[in-house]
Scaffold this motif. Structure first.
Motif, PDB file in Angstrom:
ATOM      1  N   ASP A   1      14.253  25.158   0.003  1.00 55.65           N
ATOM      2  CA  ASP A   1      15.441  24.479   0.534  1.00 55.65           C
ATOM      3  C   ASP A   1      15.466  24.631   2.040  1.00 55.65           C
ATOM      4  O   ASP A   1      14.930  25.600   2.598  1.00 55.65           O
ATOM      5  CB  ASP A   1      16.717  25.082  -0.070  1.00 55.65           C
TER       6      ASP A   1
ATOM      7  N   LYS B   1      18.207  23.384   5.620  1.00 57.04           N
ATOM      8  CA  LYS B   1      19.480  22.795   6.045  1.00 57.04           C
ATOM      9  C   LYS B   1      19.211  21.692   7.065  1.00 57.04           C
ATOM     10  O   LYS B   1      19.141  21.940   8.267  1.00 57.04           O
ATOM     11  CB  LYS B   1      20.405  23.871   6.626  1.00 57.04           C
TER      12      LYS B   1
ATOM     13  N   THR C   1      21.165  19.491   8.041  1.00 58.68           N
ATOM     14  CA  THR C   1      22.339  19.154   8.851  1.00 58.68           C
ATOM     15  C   THR C   1      22.424  19.974  10.134  1.00 58.68           C
ATOM     16  O   THR C   1      23.204  19.632  11.029  1.00 58.68           O
ATOM     17  CB  THR C   1      23.623  19.385   8.041  1.00 58.68           C
ATOM     18  N   HIS C   2      21.638  21.045  10.238  1.00 58.28           N
ATOM     19  CA  HIS C   2      21.669  21.868  11.454  1.00 58.28           C
ATOM     20  C   HIS C   2      20.941  21.143  12.577  1.00 58.28           C
ATOM     21  O   HIS C   2      19.918  20.477  12.352  1.00 58.28           O
ATOM     22  CB  HIS C   2      21.021  23.226  11.186  1.00 58.28           C
TER      23      HIS C   2
END
Length: 611
Positions: free
Chosen positions: A396, A398, A400-401
């Motif tokens: 996984d 992120k 969106t960072h």
């Protein structure tokens, strides 16, 4: 029985006046008659010297006195304290967010809510108590538990609406702590319901009563604003804006772009109902300045019709790469915009002359104090429980960072990596089944990106995501960009500015032009400004230096001013808008109706007698 307007009893003085009129003798009209035999009594009365007569029983007089009594009682507004459900404590929460400035209520939703709350104060009985909480940019208790109506009225009058987003969570938590274990206590929320879901209150059985204010949703609003270098022309700036139409009708407006209050461009917009229109402006900029976008159409909410952002011209980013020699990493860093790259095999000082440092599989003699990208290197002060894992799988990441914008880790095998538990100062960007592989965060004032594996022991440098990751890392670690990000804040959030040297005083210029002196602690290492409740451009002067920052709403949920019929408390719990009447029901309407009935009977009796 109690009275809200006891001064009306002065009108009871009209009752003796009516009686006096019945004591006065009637003036007789002269008529010729054939004989006075049957008029002796009348002649005796006309020959009396006194102007008054004896008060006789008269039903008209009685009915008129009863009518006056009813009129005086109605004007005095009597009520019974036990008419409605009793409550030990009423906690009144007044929503003071930006959407409450909507003018679909006259003069605004906030003033309508305040007026309704004041009526609840008027109906308090002697044993009832009330708390006033303002839920705006911050949660503030305006009046603590009290029965003093004057103090409660002053508290409500002192409430001020802000340009911030709705923050009901802290206010409800405070209210819940006040009514907990109190039988019959109530929480009265005066709001338009434009709030996010409040999942934490789903199973708390709040005694919440929602008083909805607001009628319509005629509003256009700016919900997003950003400025970047034009990727096709480095001499230009690209200004991105989003305009949302939350009304049920197609709306037209002009969208204007200004740089330091000078109009650069104006374009017409036609936006269908319920849709958002993204807009892109290109503008030349020769010096640091402030871009402003604004809507010219009139709607119900003005707070989201304008937004501003500080635009700083790009400057070369001085980067020091400390490595044993990694040409792929060096090439990716040089490909990032505006990077001035220097290389070294070790670091013997704190590298204060560079914007940030990249450590690649080298433990430096002296750790840098500035921002840092650390690849396959550890500082013992950062983590606890470091382990080494062979062939960790990436499960996984992120996306969106900002560091992982447009970055994908599909099909990126890794031979070996350090794995750590995510510390409190960082967030995990890339995860394996064992622990985190890449972290990012801020430790003190130092921004750090940590990559646990050697990039040369993976296929990542051969993927297109690698140079994109490095470009994102350069942008995120660049102190100038971090400073630019600090110059745009949401309404109600504090503005913080680090001090390079001690200051004892400063001056803040608010959006309306009003100046406000600030006193600073001589030992302070930063300035914190909390008075950011109104959107606009703020100017902070420290000595001879001036810092400009912008405060905006930029909240799609707040722009959607449609009044909600329900407030959602979690997935399965909701509170519907109430139509309940205030406690201590007034009786003046009933009394006025009885007075009208008496007036009708008097009219009927008078005409029946004269027939």
């Amino acid at each position: 029985m109690n009275f809200l307007a006891p001064i009306a009893f002065v009108f009871a003085a009209s009752i003796p006046v009516v009686i006096v009129f019945y004591l006065l003798k009637r003036k007789r009209v002269v008529r010729l008659v054939s004989s006075t035999f049957l008029w002796q009594k009348f002649l005796a009365e006309t020959q009396a010297s006194a102007p008054f007569q004896k008060l006789r029983k008269n039903w008209l007089l009685i009915l008129q006195i009863i009518l006056l009594i009813f009129a005086v009682l109605a004007l005095s507004r009597p009520y019974f304290a036990t008419k409605a459900k009793p409550a030990q404590l009423r906690v009144v929460i007044l929503d003071a967010s930006a959407s409450m400035q909507a003018t679909d209520e006259s003069p605004s939703r906030f003033e309508k809510a305040r007026a309704e709350a004041l009526k609840w104060v008027d109906t308090l009985s002697g044993s009832d108590q009330m708390v006033i909480i303002e839920a705006g940019a911050t949660t503030e208790t305006k009046a603590h538990t009290t029965s003093d109506k004057a103090a409660l009225r002053r508290a409500l009058q002192s409430c001020v609406c802000s340009d911030s987003s709705t923050r009901l969570g802290p206010a409800l938590r405070l209210a819940e702590s006040l009514v907990r274990d109190m039988r019959g206590a109530e929480i009265h929320l005066f709001s338009d319901g434009a709030v996010p879901e409040l999942n934490e209150f789903e199973n708390k059985a709040l005694p919440l009563i929602y008083h909805r204010v607001g009628k319509g949703a005629n509003n256009l609003g700016i919900t997003a604003l950003d400025v970047r270098v034009n990727p096709e022309n480095a001499t230009q700036r690209a200004i991105y804006a989003s305009v949302a139409n939350v009304s049920s009708n197609t709306l037209q407006t002009e969208l204007e772009l200004l740089l330091d209050d000078h109009l650069l461009e104006s374009r017409p917009l036609t936006i269908p109902p319920g849709e958002t229109s993204p807009q892109l402006f290109l503008a030349s900029q020769s010096r640091d300045g402030v871009f402003t976008v604004r809507l010219t159409a009139r709607d119900d909410l003005a707070a989201d019709n304008q937004a501003s952002i500080v635009s700083l011209l790009p400057k070369p980013v001085k980067v020091l790469l400390v490595s044993r020699g990694n040409r792929l990493l060096e090439k990716a860093l040089r490909a990032a915009p505006n990077v001035d790259l220097a290389t070294a095999s070790d670091l013997a000082d704190e590298a204060t002359g560079y914007d940030f440092v990249v450590l690649e599989d080298v433990t430096p003699t002296v750790w840098p104090k500035g921002n840092l990208l650390a690849i396959h290197v550890l500082n013992t002060n950062w983590f606890e429980g470091v382990t080494r894992v062979e062939g960790p799988a990436i499960v996984d990441w992120k996306s969106t960072h900002p560091v992982l914008r447009y970055v994908s880790f599909d099909n990126v095998p890794i031979a070996e990596s350090f794995v750590v538990k995510t510390p409190a100062w960082a967030i995990s960007l890339v995860d394996s089944p064992q622990a985190s592989l890449i972290l990012a965060g801020e430790l003190g004032r130092q921004r750090i990106i940590w990559v646990g594996f050697d990039t040369l022991q993976s296929l990542w440098p051969y993927r297109v995501s690698f140079p994109m990751f490095m470009a994102n890392a350069v942008e995120w670690l660049n102190p100038a960009n971090a400073k630019g990000g600090q110059l745009l804040i949401k309404a109600g959030e504090p503005f913080r500015l680090a001090l390079t040297h001690p200051e004892t005083s400063a001056q803040l210029t608010l959006p309306g032009g009003k100046t406000k002196p600030l006193s600073l602690d001589a030992n302070a290492n930063e300035v914190v400004i909390g008075d950011t409740f109104k959107q606009g451009i703020y100017r902070l002067r420290l000595g001879t230096n001036e810092t400009v920052f912008c405060v905006d709403l930029l909240d799609a949920a707040e722009t959607n001013i449609k009044p909600r019929d329900d407030i959602q408390l979690g997935k399965y719990t909701k509170v519907s808008a109430t139509t309940m009447q205030r406690a201590n029901m007034e009786l003046w309407r009933t009394i006025a109706a009885l007075g009208l009935l008496v007036l009708t009977i008097e009219w009927w009796y008078y005409h029946r007698r004269t027939v």
